[in-house]
Design a protein around this motif. Structure first.
Motif, PDB file in Angstrom:
ATOM      1  N   VAL A   1      12.672  12.775   0.487  1.00 48.57           N
ATOM      2  CA  VAL A   1      12.159  11.404   0.512  1.00 48.57           C
ATOM      3  C   VAL A   1      10.649  11.477   0.629  1.00 48.57           C
ATOM      4  O   VAL A   1      10.108  12.354   1.314  1.00 48.57           O
ATOM      5  CB  VAL A   1      12.787  10.593   1.666  1.00 48.57           C
ATOM      6  CG1 VAL A   1      12.442  11.176   3.018  1.00 48.57           C
ATOM      7  CG2 VAL A   1      12.379   9.137   1.583  1.00 48.57           C
ATOM      8  N   TYR A   2       9.993  10.586  -0.095  1.00 48.32           N
ATOM      9  CA  TYR A   2       8.537  10.587  -0.164  1.00 48.32           C
ATOM     10  C   TYR A   2       7.974   9.301   0.431  1.00 48.32           C
ATOM     11  O   TYR A   2       8.625   8.266   0.434  1.00 48.32           O
ATOM     12  CB  TYR A   2       8.077  10.698  -1.613  1.00 48.32           C
ATOM     13  CG  TYR A   2       8.630  11.895  -2.349  1.00 48.32           C
ATOM     14  CD1 TYR A   2       9.737  11.784  -3.187  1.00 48.32           C
ATOM     15  CD2 TYR A   2       8.038  13.150  -2.205  1.00 48.32           C
ATOM     16  CE1 TYR A   2      10.245  12.873  -3.863  1.00 48.32           C
ATOM     17  CE2 TYR A   2       8.544  14.257  -2.875  1.00 48.32           C
ATOM     18  CZ  TYR A   2       9.648  14.110  -3.695  1.00 48.32           C
ATOM     19  OH  TYR A   2      10.151  15.204  -4.360  1.00 48.32           O
ATOM     20  N   LEU A   3       6.754   9.412   0.887  1.00 49.39           N
ATOM     21  CA  LEU A   3       5.994   8.226   1.276  1.00 49.39           C
ATOM     22  C   LEU A   3       4.631   8.340   0.609  1.00 49.39           C
ATOM     23  O   LEU A   3       3.804   9.143   1.032  1.00 49.39           O
ATOM     24  CB  LEU A   3       5.855   8.118   2.791  1.00 49.39           C
ATOM     25  CG  LEU A   3       5.188   6.830   3.267  1.00 49.39           C
ATOM     26  CD1 LEU A   3       6.096   5.620   2.984  1.00 49.39           C
ATOM     27  CD2 LEU A   3       4.862   6.895   4.758  1.00 49.39           C
ATOM     28  N   GLN A   4       4.450   7.564  -0.443  1.00 54.37           N
ATOM     29  CA  GLN A   4       3.162   7.504  -1.113  1.00 54.37           C
ATOM     30  C   GLN A   4       2.302   6.494  -0.396  1.00 54.37           C
ATOM     31  O   GLN A   4       2.676   5.315  -0.284  1.00 54.37           O
ATOM     32  CB  GLN A   4       3.337   7.111  -2.581  1.00 54.37           C
ATOM     33  CG  GLN A   4       2.037   6.971  -3.352  1.00 54.37           C
ATOM     34  CD  GLN A   4       1.299   8.291  -3.512  1.00 54.37           C
ATOM     35  OE1 GLN A   4       1.912   9.312  -3.827  1.00 54.37           O
ATOM     36  NE2 GLN A   4      -0.003   8.271  -3.301  1.00 54.37           N
ATOM     37  N   MET A   5       1.165   6.928   0.080  1.00 51.30           N
ATOM     38  CA  MET A   5       0.287   6.077   0.869  1.00 51.30           C
ATOM     39  C   MET A   5      -1.036   5.912   0.125  1.00 51.30           C
ATOM     40  O   MET A   5      -1.765   6.895  -0.063  1.00 51.30           O
ATOM     41  CB  MET A   5       0.055   6.683   2.254  1.00 51.30           C
ATOM     42  CG  MET A   5       1.350   6.986   2.995  1.00 51.30           C
ATOM     43  SD  MET A   5       1.082   7.555   4.689  1.00 51.30           S
ATOM     44  CE  MET A   5       0.235   9.093   4.383  1.00 51.30           C
ATOM     45  N   ASN A   6      -1.309   4.705  -0.300  1.00 52.00           N
ATOM     46  CA  ASN A   6      -2.558   4.377  -0.988  1.00 52.00           C
ATOM     47  C   ASN A   6      -3.378   3.413  -0.153  1.00 52.00           C
ATOM     48  O   ASN A   6      -2.845   2.742   0.735  1.00 52.00           O
ATOM     49  CB  ASN A   6      -2.259   3.752  -2.353  1.00 52.00           C
ATOM     50  CG  ASN A   6      -1.484   4.663  -3.277  1.00 52.00           C
ATOM     51  OD1 ASN A   6      -1.637   5.894  -3.230  1.00 52.00           O
ATOM     52  ND2 ASN A   6      -0.653   4.092  -4.131  1.00 52.00           N
TER      53      ASN A   6
ATOM     54  N   ARG B   1       0.821  -1.213   0.000  1.00 50.63           N
ATOM     55  CA  ARG B   1       0.000   0.000   0.000  1.00 50.63           C
ATOM     56  C   ARG B   1       0.855   1.263   0.000  1.00 50.63           C
ATOM     57  O   ARG B   1       0.469   2.272  -0.601  1.00 50.63           O
ATOM     58  CB  ARG B   1      -0.914   0.025   1.222  1.00 50.63           C
ATOM     59  CG  ARG B   1      -1.889  -1.137   1.287  1.00 50.63           C
ATOM     60  CD  ARG B   1      -2.907  -0.944   2.413  1.00 50.63           C
ATOM     61  NE  ARG B   1      -2.269  -0.899   3.727  1.00 50.63           N
ATOM     62  CZ  ARG B   1      -2.406   0.103   4.594  1.00 50.63           C
ATOM     63  NH1 ARG B   1      -3.145   1.157   4.281  1.00 50.63           N
ATOM     64  NH2 ARG B   1      -1.811   0.050   5.771  1.00 50.63           N
ATOM     65  N   PHE B   2       1.982   1.224   0.686  1.00 47.86           N
ATOM     66  CA  PHE B   2       2.851   2.392   0.803  1.00 47.86           C
ATOM     67  C   PHE B   2       4.104   2.183  -0.045  1.00 47.86           C
ATOM     68  O   PHE B   2       4.589   1.053  -0.203  1.00 47.86           O
ATOM     69  CB  PHE B   2       3.291   2.608   2.249  1.00 47.86           C
ATOM     70  CG  PHE B   2       2.192   3.061   3.181  1.00 47.86           C
ATOM     71  CD1 PHE B   2       0.859   3.060   2.818  1.00 47.86           C
ATOM     72  CD2 PHE B   2       2.521   3.478   4.467  1.00 47.86           C
ATOM     73  CE1 PHE B   2      -0.133   3.478   3.688  1.00 47.86           C
ATOM     74  CE2 PHE B   2       1.544   3.899   5.347  1.00 47.86           C
ATOM     75  CZ  PHE B   2       0.211   3.892   4.957  1.00 47.86           C
TER      76      PHE B   2
END
Length: 124
Positions: free
Chosen positions: A79-84, A67-68
């Motif tokens: 730095v990124y954290l894409q959270m779906n 998911r992330f």
């Protein structure tokens, strides 16, 4: 000294998405590893995701795997954290952290530098 500034938190309904960002500054040799941690009210802080800076080596906690996604810009300064597929249990304060050395993934004691955090709230 390394400085870390998070942004991108907010409120979202379950199933939604958010992208957190962490702007890093300071000596690069002190931030070889960058991670995202979170702490929900009344709970201990837990590791979420980690990346070896400048590489594609990443690690995720089981609770967010699939998911992330953690990633980094080409310059290595964000730095990124894409959270779906967010769930109410993802509600927490999210912290960016930097480590110089590594013993094992998401070992909190390795992370010397911490940001102030950004709040993520997921509602039904």
């Amino acid at each position: 000294q390394v400085q870390l500034v998070e942004s991108g938190g907010g409120s979202v309904q379950a199933g939604g998405s958010l992208r957190l960002s962490c702007a890093a500054s300071g000596p690069t040799y002190l931030r070889n590893y960058l991670g995202w941690f979170r702490q929900a009210p009344g709970k201990e802080r837990e590791g979420v995701a980690e990346i070896y800076s400048g590489s594609s080596n990443t690690f995720y906690a089981d609770s967010v795997k699939g998911r992330f996604t953690i990633s980094q810009d080409n310059a290595g300064n964000t730095v990124y954290l894409q959270m779906n597929g967010l769930k109410p249990e993802d509600t927490a304060m999210y912290y960016c952290a930097a480590a110089q050395e590594w013993k094992y993934w998401l070992r909190e004691a390795d992370f010397i530098f911490w940001g102030q955090g950004t709040q993520v709230t997921v509602s039904l």
